[in-house]
Design a protein around this motif. Structure first.
Motif, short mmCIF file in Angstrom:
data_model
loop_
_atom_site.label_atom_id
_atom_site.label_comp_id
_atom_site.label_asym_id
_atom_site.label_seq_id
_atom_site.Cartn_x
_atom_site.Cartn_y
_atom_site.Cartn_z
N ASP A 75 -31.91 -50.85 33.24
CA ASP A 75 -32.87 -51.20 31.97
C ASP A 75 -32.93 -50.09 31.09
N GLN A 76 -32.87 -48.97 31.65
CA GLN A 76 -32.79 -47.80 30.61
C GLN A 76 -31.35 -47.40 29.97
N PHE A 77 -30.44 -47.77 30.87
CA PHE A 77 -29.19 -47.60 30.21
C PHE A 77 -28.74 -48.48 29.13
N TYR A 78 -29.09 -49.67 29.23
CA TYR A 78 -28.70 -50.76 28.48
C TYR A 78 -29.84 -51.02 27.49
N ASN A 79 -30.64 -50.04 27.28
CA ASN A 79 -31.81 -50.16 26.07
C ASN A 79 -31.05 -49.62 25.08
N PRO A 80 -30.86 -50.26 23.88
CA PRO A 80 -30.19 -49.57 22.85
C PRO A 80 -30.93 -48.58 22.07
N SER A 81 -32.44 -48.50 22.28
CA SER A 81 -32.97 -47.64 21.44
C SER A 81 -32.82 -46.29 22.18
N ILE A 82 -32.31 -46.18 23.42
CA ILE A 82 -32.02 -45.05 24.11
C ILE A 82 -30.31 -44.66 23.97
N PHE A 83 -29.60 -45.60 24.71
CA PHE A 83 -28.11 -45.40 24.49
C PHE A 83 -27.37 -46.31 23.69
N GLY A 84 -26.51 -45.55 22.97
CA GLY A 84 -25.38 -46.47 22.28
C GLY A 84 -23.98 -46.23 23.14
N ILE A 85 -23.42 -47.20 22.99
CA ILE A 85 -21.94 -47.21 24.03
C ILE A 85 -21.02 -47.59 23.10
N MET A 86 -19.90 -46.39 22.94
CA MET A 86 -18.86 -46.73 22.06
C MET A 86 -17.71 -46.08 22.58
N PRO A 87 -16.81 -46.70 23.26
CA PRO A 87 -15.56 -46.03 24.00
C PRO A 87 -14.64 -45.62 22.82
N MET A 88 -13.58 -44.90 23.35
CA MET A 88 -12.39 -44.46 22.40
C MET A 88 -11.48 -45.77 21.89
N GLY A 89 -11.43 -46.45 23.11
CA GLY A 89 -10.56 -47.83 22.66
C GLY A 89 -11.44 -48.78 23.15
N PHE A 90 -11.60 -49.93 22.40
CA PHE A 90 -12.77 -50.84 22.70
C PHE A 90 -12.25 -51.99 23.50
N CYS A 91 -10.93 -52.23 23.67
CA CYS A 91 -10.30 -53.38 24.81
C CYS A 91 -9.65 -52.57 25.84
N TYR A 92 -9.70 -53.46 26.92
CA TYR A 92 -8.73 -53.16 27.86
C TYR A 92 -7.40 -52.96 27.58
N PRO A 93 -6.70 -51.46 27.98
CA PRO A 93 -5.31 -51.46 27.38
C PRO A 93 -4.25 -51.65 28.03
N GLY A 94 -4.52 -52.02 29.39
CA GLY A 94 -3.62 -52.56 30.23
C GLY A 94 -3.10 -51.57 31.41
N LYS A 95 -2.46 -51.84 32.39
CA LYS A 95 -2.09 -50.83 33.65
C LYS A 95 -0.90 -50.29 33.39
N GLY A 96 -0.99 -48.75 33.70
CA GLY A 96 0.05 -48.05 33.60
C GLY A 96 0.57 -47.69 35.00
N GLY A 97 1.43 -46.56 34.98
CA GLY A 97 1.94 -46.22 36.30
C GLY A 97 0.95 -45.61 37.21
N SER A 98 -0.22 -44.93 36.69
CA SER A 98 -1.27 -44.18 37.79
C SER A 98 -2.51 -44.82 37.23
N GLY A 99 -2.69 -45.96 37.16
CA GLY A 99 -4.02 -46.58 36.58
C GLY A 99 -3.98 -46.99 35.21
N ASP A 100 -5.01 -47.25 34.52
CA ASP A 100 -5.04 -47.90 33.26
C ASP A 100 -4.26 -47.05 32.20
N LEU A 101 -3.89 -47.64 31.26
CA LEU A 101 -3.10 -47.04 30.06
C LEU A 101 -4.08 -46.16 29.13
N PRO A 102 -3.77 -45.33 28.58
CA PRO A 102 -4.65 -44.66 27.61
C PRO A 102 -5.51 -45.48 26.93
N PRO A 103 -6.64 -45.21 26.21
CA PRO A 103 -7.43 -46.06 25.08
C PRO A 103 -6.46 -46.10 23.93
N ARG A 104 -6.06 -47.42 23.35
CA ARG A 104 -5.46 -47.75 22.18
C ARG A 104 -6.16 -46.61 21.05
#
Length: 197
Positions: A75-104
């Motif tokens: 509840d606290q984590f998803y309360n926008p008056s406390i936490f804003g969440i903004m990743p480097m890449g907003f969409c799933y970038p796909g799989k790479g050789g050792s995990g997900d690809l870097p953020p777009r």
């Protein structure tokens, strides 16, 4: 302070972004959660497949671990008056050789400064992982992620660098017990202080 109409239209534009659609194996689904009143901004890497499916940021085992680190509930984590969440890449970038690809790279360049302009109440930004740290700390970052995280107090009060809370980083955690002993207590103290404000 509620999000005004022009801010809402910016968030709508982000959520409908198609800039890097040709490169996304599961198609575009930008995942962000920001508000004008957010006090703490979380900048991570990019959504994984589970987050892509649900559209809820940090809705996966990494998110569970991050909430443990912060000592907050969902509840606290998803309360926008406390936490804003903004990743480097907003969409799933796909799989790479050792995990997900870097953020777009397009997201941060095109959207970050515009979104930050509507979040004028942010007092602390958590930089989770090497991509966020490289982008926001630039030459101030240390020779590697471990040293940057170990030097967290040099970036306060604006930034708090962290390793990614992925289950893949359990080995890193075992090798670096100072993180649990020194970094997490300092992080929790700051989070508690900001939540109480």
């Amino acid at each position: 302070m509620p999000i005004v109409e022009e801010d809402q239209s910016l968030i709508s534009a982000v959520k409908n972004c198609r800039i890097c659609e040709p490169y996304l194996p599961l198609g575009p689904r930008p995942v962000i959660a920001v508000a004008a009143e957010s006090k703490i901004l979380i900048i991570g890497q990019a959504p994984g497949t589970r987050v892509h499916q649900t559209g809820i940021p940090w809705n996966d085992p990494s998110g569970d671990e991050l909430r443990r680190w912060l000592q907050v509930d969902r509840d606290q984590f998803y309360n926008p008056s406390i936490f804003g969440i903004m990743p480097m890449g907003f969409c799933y970038p796909g799989k790479g050789g050792s995990g997900d690809l870097p953020p777009r790279p397009e997201c941060a360049v095109h959207w970050h400064s515009k979104l930050m302009a509507i979040m004028s109440k942010v007092e602390l930004t958590l930089l989770i992982g090497a991509y966020a740290q490289s982008y926001y700390l630039g030459k101030m970052k240390k020779k590697n992620l471990t040293e940057t995280v170990r030097s967290f107090d040099q970036y306060l009060p604006d930034f708090f660098p962290l390793v990614h809370p992925s289950p893949r980083n359990r080995i890193w955690m075992k090798r670096n017990p100072w993180f649990e002993d020194l970094v997490l207590p300092a992080l929790r103290d700051r989070i508690k202080m900001l939540i109480r404000k």
